[in-house]
Design a protein around this motif. Sequence first.
Motif, PDB file in Angstrom:
ATOM      1  N   THR A  72       0.840  -1.196   0.000  1.00  0.00           N
ATOM      2  CA  THR A  72       0.000   0.000   0.000  1.00  0.00           C
ATOM      3  C   THR A  72       0.878   1.249   0.000  1.00  0.00           C
ATOM      4  OG1 THR A  72      -1.690  -1.158   1.251  1.00  0.00           O
ATOM      5  CG2 THR A  72      -1.821   1.215   1.226  1.00  0.00           C
ATOM      6  N   ARG A  73       0.570   2.163  -0.925  1.00  0.00           N
ATOM      7  CA  ARG A  73       1.280   3.446  -0.955  1.00  0.00           C
ATOM      8  C   ARG A  73       0.302   4.541  -0.555  1.00  0.00           C
ATOM      9  NH1 ARG A  73       5.885   4.141  -5.088  1.00  0.00           N
ATOM     10  NH2 ARG A  73       5.289   6.244  -4.522  1.00  0.00           N
ATOM     11  N   VAL A  74       0.720   5.349   0.374  1.00  0.00           N
ATOM     12  CA  VAL A  74      -0.140   6.392   0.941  1.00  0.00           C
ATOM     13  C   VAL A  74      -0.115   7.633   0.067  1.00  0.00           C
ATOM     14  CG1 VAL A  74      -0.489   7.879   2.938  1.00  0.00           C
ATOM     15  CG2 VAL A  74       0.212   5.503   3.260  1.00  0.00           C
ATOM     16  N   VAL A  75      -1.302   8.169  -0.224  1.00  0.00           N
ATOM     17  CA  VAL A  75      -1.433   9.430  -0.954  1.00  0.00           C
ATOM     18  C   VAL A  75      -1.730  10.565   0.025  1.00  0.00           C
ATOM     19  CG1 VAL A  75      -2.798  10.675  -2.683  1.00  0.00           C
ATOM     20  CG2 VAL A  75      -2.244   8.278  -3.041  1.00  0.00           C
ATOM     21  N   THR A  88      -5.115   5.720  -0.291  1.00  0.00           N
ATOM     22  CA  THR A  88      -4.023   5.006  -0.939  1.00  0.00           C
ATOM     23  C   THR A  88      -4.004   5.295  -2.433  1.00  0.00           C
ATOM     24  OG1 THR A  88      -5.349   3.049  -1.388  1.00  0.00           O
ATOM     25  CG2 THR A  88      -4.245   3.150   0.753  1.00  0.00           C
ATOM     26  N   GLU A  89      -2.891   4.933  -3.089  1.00  0.00           N
ATOM     27  CA  GLU A  89      -2.780   5.093  -4.532  1.00  0.00           C
ATOM     28  C   GLU A  89      -3.807   4.248  -5.270  1.00  0.00           C
ATOM     29  OE1 GLU A  89       1.086   4.312  -6.098  1.00  0.00           O
ATOM     30  OE2 GLU A  89       1.715   6.377  -5.859  1.00  0.00           O
ATOM     31  N   GLY A  90      -4.213   3.139  -4.700  1.00  0.00           N
ATOM     32  CA  GLY A  90      -5.210   2.266  -5.303  1.00  0.00           C
ATOM     33  C   GLY A  90      -6.629   2.792  -5.148  1.00  0.00           C
ATOM     34  N   GLN A  91      -6.786   4.043  -4.766  1.00  0.00           N
ATOM     35  CA  GLN A  91      -8.076   4.704  -4.570  1.00  0.00           C
ATOM     36  C   GLN A  91      -8.947   4.008  -3.534  1.00  0.00           C
ATOM     37  OE1 GLN A  91      -8.894   7.805  -5.998  1.00  0.00           O
ATOM     38  NE2 GLN A  91      -6.696   7.567  -6.224  1.00  0.00           N
ATOM     39  N   ASN A  92      -8.353   3.729  -2.395  1.00  0.00           N
ATOM     40  CA  ASN A  92      -9.075   3.168  -1.255  1.00  0.00           C
ATOM     41  C   ASN A  92      -8.906   4.097  -0.071  1.00  0.00           C
ATOM     42  OD1 ASN A  92     -10.037   0.700  -2.377  1.00  0.00           O
ATOM     43  ND2 ASN A  92      -7.941  -0.093  -2.263  1.00  0.00           N
ATOM     44  N   VAL A 113      -8.462  10.576 -10.805  1.00  0.00           N
ATOM     45  CA  VAL A 113      -7.230  11.228 -10.334  1.00  0.00           C
ATOM     46  C   VAL A 113      -6.340  11.528 -11.517  1.00  0.00           C
ATOM     47  CG1 VAL A 113      -5.205  10.958  -8.881  1.00  0.00           C
ATOM     48  CG2 VAL A 113      -7.390  10.006  -8.149  1.00  0.00           C
ATOM     49  N   PRO A 115      -2.845  11.863 -13.165  1.00  0.00           N
ATOM     50  CA  PRO A 115      -1.530  11.283 -12.851  1.00  0.00           C
ATOM     51  C   PRO A 115      -0.527  12.381 -12.509  1.00  0.00           C
ATOM     52  CG  PRO A 115      -2.010  11.088 -15.204  1.00  0.00           C
ATOM     53  CD  PRO A 115      -3.242  11.655 -14.550  1.00  0.00           C
ATOM     54  N   SER A 116       0.269  12.147 -11.480  1.00  0.00           N
ATOM     55  CA  SER A 116       1.280  13.121 -11.092  1.00  0.00           C
ATOM     56  C   SER A 116       2.474  13.017 -12.004  1.00  0.00           C
ATOM     57  CB  SER A 116       1.696  12.888  -9.636  1.00  0.00           C
ATOM     58  OG  SER A 116       2.206  11.582  -9.501  1.00  0.00           O
TER      59      SER A 116
END
Length: 117
Positions: A72-75, A88-92, A113, A115-116
Amino acid sequence: MDVMDAKETGTPELEQDQPEPANLRFLRRLVTVLTMVMIVGVIAIVALLVIRLSQPARMVPIPAQIALPEGTRVVAITQTAQNVLVVTEGQNLLIFDASGTELLQAVPLDIAVQPSQ
């Protein structure tokens, strides 16, 4: 040169003994009262700002670690008094308890979202 009379110049004489009209007296009092109300209001607003800004901010303690699922990557992260919320990056949206150790709920987000870069 002689000083002309008001009758000769066509301008009416101002009599100091005339009573003030009732509507003019009402307007004068109304303006005075409204001015006092505005002054009191400004003083109250300034006092409230001074009181609020002089108090220290109430901070909720942030957990040192959060038990995220693998990969999991935190946004974004935020917290309330009872929960820690992680996007999260997975839109959760992951909702943890206040200590950050127990995952209470995972909510999928339907957000487009950009993209950055």
